[in-house]
Motif scaffolding. Structure first.
Motif, mmCIF file in Angstrom:
data_model
loop_
_atom_site.group_PDB
_atom_site.id
_atom_site.type_symbol
_atom_site.label_atom_id
_atom_site.label_comp_id
_atom_site.label_asym_id
_atom_site.label_seq_id
_atom_site.Cartn_x
_atom_site.Cartn_y
_atom_site.Cartn_z
ATOM 1 N N GLN A 81 -6.394 -2.691 5.402
ATOM 2 C CA GLN A 81 -5.603 -1.572 4.861
ATOM 3 C C GLN A 81 -5.723 -1.519 3.342
ATOM 4 N N HIS A 82 -6.311 -0.419 2.837
ATOM 5 C CA HIS A 82 -6.379 -0.159 1.396
ATOM 6 C C HIS A 82 -7.024 -1.287 0.599
ATOM 7 N N VAL A 83 -8.150 -1.746 1.047
ATOM 8 C CA VAL A 83 -8.874 -2.835 0.388
ATOM 9 C C VAL A 83 -10.242 -2.364 -0.098
ATOM 10 N N THR A 84 -10.911 -1.534 0.702
ATOM 11 C CA THR A 84 -12.317 -1.200 0.457
ATOM 12 C C THR A 84 -12.554 -0.467 -0.867
ATOM 13 N N MET A 85 -11.506 0.111 -1.468
ATOM 14 C CA MET A 85 -11.693 0.766 -2.774
ATOM 15 C C MET A 85 -12.177 -0.257 -3.810
ATOM 16 N N ASN A 86 -11.881 -1.545 -3.578
ATOM 17 C CA ASN A 86 -12.280 -2.595 -4.522
ATOM 18 C C ASN A 86 -13.632 -3.229 -4.186
ATOM 19 N N ILE A 87 -14.282 -2.739 -3.143
ATOM 20 C CA ILE A 87 -15.493 -3.431 -2.667
ATOM 21 C C ILE A 87 -16.745 -2.699 -3.133
ATOM 22 N N SER A 88 -17.493 -3.354 -4.016
ATOM 23 C CA SER A 88 -18.697 -2.694 -4.562
ATOM 24 C C SER A 88 -19.800 -2.652 -3.515
ATOM 25 N N HIS B 103 0.875 -1.178 0.000
ATOM 26 C CA HIS B 103 0.000 0.000 0.000
ATOM 27 C C HIS B 103 0.915 1.232 0.000
ATOM 28 N N ALA B 104 0.350 2.389 -0.353
ATOM 29 C CA ALA B 104 1.162 3.608 -0.391
ATOM 30 C C ALA B 104 1.726 3.899 0.998
ATOM 31 N N ARG B 105 2.923 4.438 1.064
ATOM 32 C CA ARG B 105 3.654 4.789 2.294
ATOM 33 C C ARG B 105 4.171 3.571 3.045
#
Ligand SMILES: C[S@@+](CC[C@H](N)C(=O)[O-])C[C@H]1O[C@@H](n2cnc3c(N)ncnc32)[C@H](O)[C@@H]1O
Length: 274
Positions: free
Chosen positions: A139-146, A46-48
């Protein structure tokens, strides 16, 4: 609609096993026991990187011997860090089987298998009984969850009473229209960003309380700038996030940085209670 193999291909970008093996051979990390710290450059996907994992750790009330779930654990880097830092037990699940296979090998190499277990699974249908865990993070997963309602409801269901849920994501900023391709998606087919206030209202409807949000835009912009500078100065280390993310990682990171700068996306951390 995007298929299971499209998702696997998006995350692994061809033969991820060979790329990891090659990078580890070149850096002398092969055929020997490793410290978890030696893997931070490639196992914090993930970023950072590790800095973001450490920051989130400071906000999670984890105690010794607790059972914690990492939803969308990737290669298990954050899980190994928290398990060592807090002396807890972590079960990580991820939809990408190759990441789970590499992650369990990393557990073995770092002697962390007793504290960290990684399994293939989908965050929208967790294969655990109600009230199994003392805490959950993602961490940084929910962007993919419709279906956020389903994902958050599953986290709520497997958590014990008086436990916590923490997650980081890129929310949708006031300007909208993020620039693709991004680190988590090539197009809207895999990207489901929501304005942070909408996310908070979904969490409340499910029953989460004491919801605390911190915006992390500035930190992410400077993190991406460092990564891009290394690449432009030809100082890209052998072991880095590009080993997993492939050749387009730099372009996708640049788009993510620009999307934050133009208020198209808005990264944040949330910690709340069940
Ligand atoms: C940006 S990576 C983050 C990995 C890990 N959390 C970390 O920070 O190192 C996103 C991860 O989410 C996983 N993922 C995406 N959709 C998922 C789902 N529905 N259930 C479980 N994992 C999912 C991907 O396979 C990928 O490993």
């Amino acid at each position: 609609m995007i298929s299971k193999s499209d998702i696997e291909n998006f995350w692994t970008r061809g033969d991820v096993f060979s790329r990891v093996h090659q990078a580890m051979s070149e850096t002398g990390l092969i055929n020997k026991k490793l410290e978890i710290e030696e893997l931070f450059p490639i196992d914090q996907y993930h970023a950072r990187g590790i800095a973001a994992t450490v920051d989130l750790g400071k906000r999670m009330p984890i105690s010794k011997n607790q059972k914690i779930i990492d939803i969308g654990c990737g290669l298990g880097g954050p899980a190994r860090y928290y398990a060592k830092e807090f002396k807890c037990f972590i079960t990580g699940i991820d939809i990408t089987p190759s990441f789970i296979e590499i992650g369990n090998e990393f557990n073995r190499l770092t002697s962390m298998s007793d504290n960290v277990e990684l399994l293939v699974g989908n965050g929208e249908v967790l294969d655990f009984d109600n009230e199994t865990f003392d805490g959950a993070y993602s961490q940084h997963v929910t962007m993919n969850i419709s279906n956020r309602e389903k994902f958050f409801s599953e986290a709520f269901r497997v958590l014990k009473k008086d436990s916590f849920f923490a997650f980081t994501e890129h929310g949708l900023g006031p300007e909208g229209k993020p620039i693709f391709p991004l680190p988590w998606a090539n197009s809207l087919e895999m990207s489901f960003l929501l304005p942070p206030q909408k996310t908070i209202s979904i969490l409340k409807d499910i029953g989460f309380s004491d919801i605390k949000i911190i915006e992390t835009a500035e930190k992410y912009i400077s993190g991406y700038e460092k990564l891009i500078k290394l690449k432009s100065e030809n100082k890209k280390p052998v072991l880095g996030i590009h080993v997993i993310g492939g050749d387009t990682m730099n372009e996708r990171s640049r788009n993510s940085m620009q999307s934050i700068k133009e208020n198209r996306t808005l990264p944040f951390e949330i910690v709340c209670k069940k």
